[in-house]
Design a protein around this motif. Structure first.
Motif, PDB file in Angstrom:
ATOM      1  N   ASN A 415       0.816  -1.210   0.000  1.00 52.97           N
ATOM      2  CA  ASN A 415       0.000   0.000   0.000  1.00 52.97           C
ATOM      3  C   ASN A 415       0.853   1.264   0.000  1.00 52.97           C
ATOM      4  OD1 ASN A 415      -2.661  -0.865  -0.185  1.00 52.97           O
ATOM      5  ND2 ASN A 415      -2.788  -1.335   1.992  1.00 52.97           N
ATOM      6  N   SER A 418       3.772   2.244  -4.700  1.00 49.45           N
ATOM      7  CA  SER A 418       2.875   2.271  -5.852  1.00 49.45           C
ATOM      8  C   SER A 418       3.693   2.030  -7.122  1.00 49.45           C
ATOM      9  CB  SER A 418       2.171   3.622  -5.930  1.00 49.45           C
ATOM     10  OG  SER A 418       1.032   3.542  -6.747  1.00 49.45           O
ATOM     11  N   ARG A 436      -9.999   4.413  -9.266  1.00 51.91           N
ATOM     12  CA  ARG A 436     -10.224   4.081  -7.851  1.00 51.91           C
ATOM     13  C   ARG A 436      -9.612   2.752  -7.431  1.00 51.91           C
ATOM     14  NH1 ARG A 436     -16.101   6.789  -8.260  1.00 51.91           N
ATOM     15  NH2 ARG A 436     -15.536   8.845  -7.425  1.00 51.91           N
ATOM     16  N   ASN A 439      -7.298   4.075  -4.996  1.00 53.02           N
ATOM     17  CA  ASN A 439      -7.908   4.432  -3.708  1.00 53.02           C
ATOM     18  C   ASN A 439      -9.418   4.350  -3.888  1.00 53.02           C
ATOM     19  OD1 ASN A 439      -8.849   5.519  -1.337  1.00 53.02           O
ATOM     20  ND2 ASN A 439      -7.925   7.539  -1.607  1.00 53.02           N
ATOM     21  N   LYS A 440     -10.018   3.291  -3.347  1.00 53.52           N
ATOM     22  CA  LYS A 440     -11.444   3.063  -3.586  1.00 53.52           C
ATOM     23  C   LYS A 440     -12.330   4.144  -2.976  1.00 53.52           C
ATOM     24  CE  LYS A 440     -11.880  -0.177   0.311  1.00 53.52           C
ATOM     25  NZ  LYS A 440     -12.205  -1.556   0.690  1.00 53.52           N
ATOM     26  N   GLU A 441     -11.768   4.915  -2.015  1.00 60.89           N
ATOM     27  CA  GLU A 441     -12.535   5.974  -1.363  1.00 60.89           C
ATOM     28  C   GLU A 441     -12.314   7.341  -2.020  1.00 60.89           C
ATOM     29  OE1 GLU A 441     -14.638   5.135   0.830  1.00 60.89           O
ATOM     30  OE2 GLU A 441     -13.935   3.072   1.089  1.00 60.89           O
ATOM     31  N   ALA A 442     -11.519   7.392  -3.098  1.00 55.89           N
ATOM     32  CA  ALA A 442     -11.161   8.671  -3.724  1.00 55.89           C
ATOM     33  C   ALA A 442     -12.404   9.380  -4.276  1.00 55.89           C
ATOM     34  CB  ALA A 442     -10.152   8.449  -4.834  1.00 55.89           C
ATOM     35  N   LYS A 494      -2.927   6.486  -4.687  1.00 57.44           N
ATOM     36  CA  LYS A 494      -2.567   5.731  -3.484  1.00 57.44           C
ATOM     37  C   LYS A 494      -1.842   6.608  -2.466  1.00 57.44           C
ATOM     38  CE  LYS A 494      -1.075   1.481  -3.515  1.00 57.44           C
ATOM     39  NZ  LYS A 494      -0.307   0.240  -3.806  1.00 57.44           N
ATOM     40  N   LYS A 495      -1.325   7.753  -2.967  1.00 60.60           N
ATOM     41  CA  LYS A 495      -0.510   8.646  -2.116  1.00 60.60           C
ATOM     42  C   LYS A 495       0.597   7.840  -1.409  1.00 60.60           C
ATOM     43  CE  LYS A 495      -4.404  11.751  -1.479  1.00 60.60           C
ATOM     44  NZ  LYS A 495      -5.474  12.244  -0.599  1.00 60.60           N
TER      45      LYS A 495
END
Length: 584
Positions: A415, A418, A436, A439-442, A494-495
């Motif tokens: 995680n 990347s 996403r 990041n699925k919450e993006a 993913k930052k």
């Protein structure tokens, strides 16, 4: 193997139990019918008692309807149990495959895994359906009918005993010879799937080089080999049918001859008993035929079951430690005298001889931008795949954030690292769906910002549906450069503490490449950036550049330092400068 597979019956145990229960009821009712028929003939037809005939006929109709209902329910439960079993097997294999390391996938091959999850599971679930239904029905039917035959006439029943021994010997011969052929046949399916997969994946190359005839020939050879194996196996299996027919007709002739003598000469048997014997004969021999079909199916399915179990039993070559670390402190990286080889199942000494990376030793500070360059086959991609622990080193260690990567929880490590791989992959779904993955919450705003940094927003905004544009399987409806930029944007979401670009801007022009690198410097200065490139222009402004040659470090320094000290880097630079001059 059986115990392992049976654990996947799961919530379908009830259906598995109910199917044999109802098929047992069906069989007992069917076995009762010939006895009722004999009574109708002997006590009704021959005596002319039509009331008796009507009464027994009605009873036979009720028995037949109950038998039909029980058989239908048994079939329904058997279908539910087998389909559910197949579903659970596919889920189990797919879940296990998700945990596989690259080594595990390389061991089976992609085509082999596809065959196991499709053809092999279908074979096993079909065999399972036959086992819970036919393999219960046939023995009960045969034993029940044999008991009724012995009750009618023990002497005639000896004919069936001889038939059983003869058919058992034939079936044993068929199974023993066919089993190895089925194993070979399923390996042929693997080869066929591999050929189709390779052709469809590379169809553009095939057409570009006008190699359709070559691919057709290759495919035909694979299908011909599979056909020959299948025919050879079926030749053995098909022996079962004529042998069974010969046994059936021989039994009927012998019973007719002996039974007729008993009725006419001795008077020890009635016409009704002889008629019921004929029916029981067909029931016994049909049961034998069913059992032989089940044995053949199980023989074929046992090869598939073995291949499925191999996948279910396979353990990932990468494991979490007992007390994993769940926090990556920073993006610093250290390679400490690392050796690596792809070979497995060999001694350490043999693997050392096949090392693709040898004595790799360097450090990267958190937030640095590192360029990596080298000739084809210099193991640039292999080196960066060791950072998120896609493979484990043979010797030495790779440290991220001051800790050996083998100390981290694998998910935590990945995680924070990347990767944009050399072969970019997009999945069917909208652009937002693909972004996403990072990041699925993006939010949509975060996705747009990542696309601006990756220089992808310019072409997305021109699409009719914008970020809701549907991406076809494999990203076939976007260009190579667009695919690369979408993958970079996905990685940025993913930052991460470490961003790795494995030749991920090769399909974009130099201006766009420069804008992406500028965005990296300004927007993610604290992220460690590793850029593998073939063009020196893509990495010349990096803090340091690593030069690889045949799996060894040839040099490391800034662009200016390497021009002075490293001959390989200098040669690459001169050739590219010369090429640029010729293009102008």
């Amino acid at each position: 193997m059986i115990k392992k597979l049976m654990s996947y019956i799961g919530e379908f145990k009830r259906d598995t139990i109910l199917s044999p229960v109802f098929v047992t009821v069906e069989v007992f009712l069917e076995v009762l019918l010939p006895t009722l028929m004999a009574l109708v003939i002997d006590n009704g037809v021959e005596t002319g008692d039509m009331n008796y005939v009507m009464k027994m006929g009605l009873i036979m109709l009720v028995v037949a309807m109950l038998s039909l209902a029980a058989g239908t329910l048994s079939g329904v439960f058997a279908a539910k149990a087998s389909m559910g079993f197949g579903r659970n097997l596919r889920r189990g294999m797919f879940d296990n495959i998700q945990d596989f390391a690259f080594r595990n996938i390389d061991h089976f091959s992609t085509a082999g895994l596809v065959t196991r999850m499709t053809t092999d599971v279908t074979n096993v679930q079909n065999a399972y359906q036959m086992l819970v239904r036919m393999f219960v029905r046939a023995p009960i039917m045969m034993i029940s009918a044999l008991i009724m035959c012995v009750k009618i006439n023990a002497r005639i029943s000896l004919i069936f005993l001889a038939a059983l021994v003869f058919l058992g010997l034939v079936l044993s011969f068929v199974i023993r010879r066919a089993f190895p052929l089925f194993n070979e046949m399923f390996r042929g399916y693997d080869s066929l799937n591999a050929s189709v997969q390779e052709n469809l994946t590379g169809i553009r190359v095939v057409k570009a080089y006008v190699r359709e005839d070559h691919e057709n020939d290759k495919f035909c050879k694979t299908t011909d080999r599979l056909k020959n194996l299948s025919v050879h196996a079926e030749k053995l299996v098909i022996m079962n049918q004529p042998v069974m027919q010969l046994t059936v007709y021989t039994c009927i002739l012998l019973i007719s001859w002996i039974g007729a003598k008993m009725i006419v000469v001795n008077g020890t048997m009635t016409t009704g008993e002889l008629m019921s014997l004929f029916t029981y004969t067909m029931q016994i021999l049909m049961s034998l035929m069913m059992m032989s079909m089940v044995f053949v199916m199980v023989t074929m399915a046992s090869s598939s079951a073995k291949r499925i179990t191999e996948v279910l039993d396979e353990k990932s070559t990468l494991h979490n430690p007992e007390n994993p670390v769940y926090q990556v402190e920073d993006g610093s990286i250290e390679f400490d005298h690392v050796n690596f080889a792809y070979s497995e199942n060999e001694t350490k000494e043999e693997r050392e001889e096949k090392c693709v990376l040898a004595d790799i030793n360097f450090q990267i500070h958190s937030g640095e931008t590192i360029g990596i360059i080298g000739g084809t086959g210099s193991s640039k991609s292999t080196l960066v795949q060791l950072i998120p622990r896609l493979y484990d080193v043979l010797d030495g260690s790779v440290r991220v954030g001051g800790r050996d990567v083998r100390e981290y929880d694998i998910e935590t490590l990945r995680n924070e690292v990347s990767m944009v791989l050399q072969k970019n992959v997009l999945f069917s779904g909208t652009i937002l769906d693909n972004l996403r993955w990072g990041n699925k919450e993006a939010t949509e705003e975060e996705c747009r910002h990542a696309c601006e940094l990756a220089q992808a927003s310019e072409f997305i905004d021109k699409m009719p549906d914008g970020y809701e544009t549907f991406i076809e399987q494999g990203g076939s409806n976007v260009s190579g450069g667009q695919k690369q930029r979408l993958c970079i944007a996905r990685a940025l979401l993913k930052k991460p503490k470490i961003l790795i670009l494995d030749d991920s801007t090769s399909a974009v022009d130099t201006k766009t490449d420069a804008l992406i690198r500028k965005a990296f410097r300004e927007e993610i200065p604290a992220t460690t950036k590793i850029i593998i490139a073939q063009r020196i222009s893509s990495i010349e402004d990096a803090d340091r550049i690593l030069v690889l040659d045949q799996g060894r470090i040839s040099g490391m320094g800034t662009h200016e330092e390497l021009l002075e000290t490293n001959e390989i880097y200098r040669d690459i630079y001169r050739l590219q400068q010369k090429g640029a001059g010729l293009n102008e």
